[in-house]
Design an enzyme around this catalytic site. Sequence first.
Site, PDB file in Angstrom:
ATOM      1  N   ARG A  71       0.772  -1.156   0.020  1.00  0.00           N
ATOM      2  CA  ARG A  71      -0.012  -0.008   0.144  1.00  0.00           C
ATOM      3  C   ARG A  71       0.753   1.292   0.165  1.00  0.00           C
ATOM      4  O   ARG A  71       1.248   1.690   1.070  1.00  0.00           O
ATOM      5  CB  ARG A  71      -1.160  -0.115   1.083  1.00  0.00           C
ATOM      6  N   HIS A 111      -3.667   5.096   3.959  1.00  0.00           N
ATOM      7  CA  HIS A 111      -4.867   4.342   4.128  1.00  0.00           C
ATOM      8  C   HIS A 111      -6.100   5.128   3.622  1.00  0.00           C
ATOM      9  O   HIS A 111      -6.921   4.555   2.986  1.00  0.00           O
ATOM     10  CB  HIS A 111      -5.212   4.173   5.609  1.00  0.00           C
ATOM     11  N   TYR A 151       3.065   6.543  11.178  1.00  0.00           N
ATOM     12  CA  TYR A 151       3.081   5.422  11.694  1.00  0.00           C
ATOM     13  C   TYR A 151       3.954   4.380  10.768  1.00  0.00           C
ATOM     14  O   TYR A 151       4.472   3.353  11.151  1.00  0.00           O
ATOM     15  CB  TYR A 151       1.643   4.461  11.725  1.00  0.00           C
TER      16      TYR A 151
END
Length: 371
Positions: free
Chosen positions: A271, A275, A284
Site C-alpha cells: 500500500r 490508508h 506510523y
Amino acid sequence: MPRSQTTPPQASPAQPGEAAYQAAQGEMFQLIAPDGSVTDAARLPGPATRLHLYRHMRRIRHFDERAWVLYRTGRMGVFPPFGGMEASQVGTAAALTNEDWLFPTYRDTGAALTYGLPIPQTVAYWRTSPHGWAMPENLKVLPFYIPIATQYPHAVGAALAEKRKGTQNVAMAFIGDGGSSEGDFHEALNFAGALNAPCVFVLQNNGWAISVPTRSQTKATNLSRRAEGYGIPGVRVDGNDVLATYVAAAEAVQRARNGEGPTLIETVTYRVKPHTVADDPSRYRSAEDTAGWDTKDPVVRLRTHLLREGHLTEQGEAELLREIEAEFEAAVTEADQFPEPTPAEIVDHVFAEPTPALVRQRAQLLEEERG
C-alpha cells in the site's frame, strides 16, 4: 499452482515490507520481474491479453490519481486510494465474466472498475450520493464493503447459490492482510471448503492494516498457507506482476467452474498510498518501510515489458492515455449532472422490497422535508 521446491529465507517480524517481499521471492509465482524481464515465458498470456491488462491498469491508476484532485477540491468524499496495487486488482478481476460475482472491499475500486462498474456511478458512490449506491442490474458486483471480512461468508453464499442453480458461475471476494485475522475469514474458508463452493478468495497482502504492519498483527510470513488448514489450494503470487496475478486467478476461476472448489490467492503487494486521502502515513511508517517499492511499480513493470517485446509503442501509449483522460472527464461531467439527492433516498436501496419500518421512515423523511 505448484509451489517452488526451494525453501526461502523467512522474514523476521522486524523486517520492513521490502525485506519481506525479497524473502518471499522463492515462494511467489511470477512471470515478469520488476525490471520487465520474463521469468517464465511458457505461461505468459498472449500479447492481446497483456495489452488489455495494461489498459485497465492505466485506466484505474488515472482514476486513483484524479480522485485525489476531486477530494482536494471538494468534489469527492474521503476515498481509500489503491495506487501501487493495480496489478493485484486488475489481474484478479479481469479473470471474471459478467455472470460471476465480485465482492470488493473499500479499497477495491480498481477491481470494480475493471469488472465493469461505470465511472460516473463510482464517482457518485465516493461522493456519498444515492446515485452510486445501487449497483447496475446487469452487473453482479456488491457495494464496497466497509466492515472488515464480512464479504467473505457472503461470497460463499453467492457461490453456493450459483452451484445450486446449476451454473458454472463463480464468486470472487477480496480481503486485506489485516482482514485475514478476522473470524469471518476463517469461517468462510472452512464453509467454502466443506461445501466445495465455486469461490475465489483474494487476499491482498499490502503490508498494512490501517496503521498496523503485517509483521505486528501476525507471525505468519506466508498467508496463502492458511488455506491448507481448510483443505483448499493456496497460491502465493507477486501482486505487482499483473500477468502472474491474472494467470493465477484465471486458473483458480477455471478450477471453480470445473467443480473443483475454492482457492485462496495471496497477492503480495504494497500500500504505497495512505490508508485514505485523509490519512497521514508518516505518523506510523518510516522511510525504511516504503524503500524499494517505487522500483516495483506494477504499471511501469508491464509497460517496460510491453515496450521491450514490441507490443506497445510510445505513440500507442500516448493515444491510450488521451482516451482514458477523455473517458474520465466525461464521466465526471455526467456525475456532476446527477440531481441533488433528497433525504428520503437514504432508505431506497436498503432492501429490494422495503420493509414496513422503512416505508414508515421514508414517509417521515418526506414529511420532514416538506416542512
